[in-house]
Design a protein around this motif. Structure first.
Motif, PDB file in Angstrom:
ATOM      1  N   GLY A  42       0.815  -1.215   0.000  1.00 17.62           N
ATOM      2  CA  GLY A  42       0.000   0.000   0.000  1.00 17.62           C
ATOM      3  C   GLY A  42       0.849   1.265   0.000  1.00 17.62           C
ATOM      4  N   THR A  43       1.997   1.211   0.655  1.00 12.97           N
ATOM      5  CA  THR A  43       2.904   2.363   0.661  1.00 12.97           C
ATOM      6  C   THR A  43       3.460   2.611  -0.726  1.00 12.97           C
ATOM      7  N   VAL A  44       3.793   1.544  -1.445  1.00 13.32           N
ATOM      8  CA  VAL A  44       4.284   1.690  -2.811  1.00 13.32           C
ATOM      9  C   VAL A  44       3.217   2.344  -3.683  1.00 13.32           C
ATOM     10  N   ARG A  45       1.987   1.874  -3.560  1.00  9.98           N
ATOM     11  CA  ARG A  45       0.898   2.433  -4.366  1.00  9.98           C
ATOM     12  C   ARG A  45       0.711   3.931  -4.106  1.00  9.98           C
ATOM     13  N   SER A  46       0.691   4.301  -2.840  1.00 14.88           N
ATOM     14  CA  SER A  46       0.453   5.704  -2.509  1.00 14.88           C
ATOM     15  C   SER A  46       1.628   6.579  -2.923  1.00 14.88           C
ATOM     16  N   ARG A  47       2.852   6.091  -2.731  1.00 11.26           N
ATOM     17  CA  ARG A  47       4.025   6.869  -3.134  1.00 11.26           C
ATOM     18  C   ARG A  47       4.066   7.056  -4.648  1.00 11.26           C
ATOM     19  N   LEU A  48       3.728   6.003  -5.378  1.00 11.97           N
ATOM     20  CA  LEU A  48       3.770   6.097  -6.834  1.00 11.97           C
ATOM     21  C   LEU A  48       2.726   7.079  -7.343  1.00 11.97           C
ATOM     22  N   SER A  49       1.559   7.051  -6.732  1.00 13.77           N
ATOM     23  CA  SER A  49       0.510   7.984  -7.132  1.00 13.77           C
ATOM     24  C   SER A  49       0.930   9.424  -6.861  1.00 13.77           C
TER      25      SER A  49
END
Length: 223
Positions: free
Chosen positions: A162-169
């Motif tokens: 979830g951290t990867v998803r939010s950072r990428l966004s």
């Protein structure tokens, strides 16, 4: 080279130099490119790559015996090495930002207008990329340019998916906004002078280095 988990990992953990040589041949270029995207310097990227494989060999017994591709493991190490190599980057960027730009050169070739616009956008990305937060730069490099999926990037960085998803966004949105702002500043500057923007010293080299940034994928995300 097969990456089907246990056999290759077991050979590496056991100190099989032939197996490790296969891993190097398979991933050296990917590690090198990833290091360059995070450091922006070819020689530093070479050092990061060398240090990454040296540490991978030294810590081979810590490699998880189960799993698939070894790419996340190696890129995770390279990311940490690049973090150390980037110390002082902010000071260097601040110095470069204070350097006055040379006089712009008018562009008279109408047929190349589209390519010039693309080059300007690439140059703008190059100029603002360093303004992203470290975590944003890392997740862009892993997911967009190195082709890792969310789970692999999470493994490389040691963070939840979830951290990867939010950072990428956030990274995509900030990079798009900063690039647009930079282009707007350039248009305002040259409009006030009644001139067209030209190339700064070193811009050709910078554009070539960042030509693989895949701007559309950065802005639109994976399909």
């Amino acid at each position: 080279m097969s990456e089907a988990g246990d056999p290759v990992r077991a050979r590496i953990r056991a100190g099989d130099r032939a197996a490790f040589s296969e891993v190097y041949d398979a991933y050296a270029r990917a590690v090198y490119n990833h290091a360059y995207r995070l450091t922006g310097d070819w020689s530093t990227a070479e050092e990061v790559m060398a240090d990454t494989f040296l540490d991978a060999w030294r810590t081979r017994e810590q490699l998880d015996p189960d799993g698939g591709s070894l790419k996340p493991w190696l890129l995770g190490m390279a990311t940490n090495k690049a973090r150390n190599a980037n110390r002082g980057l902010g000071r260097r960027l601040a110095f470069l930002a204070r350097r006055p730009a040379p006089d712009p050169v008018a562009d008279f070739a109408d047929e190349t207008a589209g390519r010039v616009d693309d080059a300007r956008r690439l140059a703008a990305v190059r100029q603002v990329y360093g303004r992203l937060r470290r975590g944003e730069r890392e997740v862009l490099a892993l997911c967009v340019w190195s082709g890792l999926d969310y789970a692999q990037a999470a493994e490389a960085l040691g963070v939840p998916v979830g951290t990867v998803r939010s950072r990428l966004s956030r990274a995509r949105e900030r990079l798009r906004r900063l690039t647009d702002e930079r282009l707007g500043e350039q248009r305002g500057t040259y409009t006030a002078k009644g001139e067209e923007p030209g190339r700064r010293r070193g811009e050709v080299e910078g554009e070539a280095a960042f030509a693989a940034l895949r701007l559309k994928e950065i802005q639109e995300g994976p399909r």
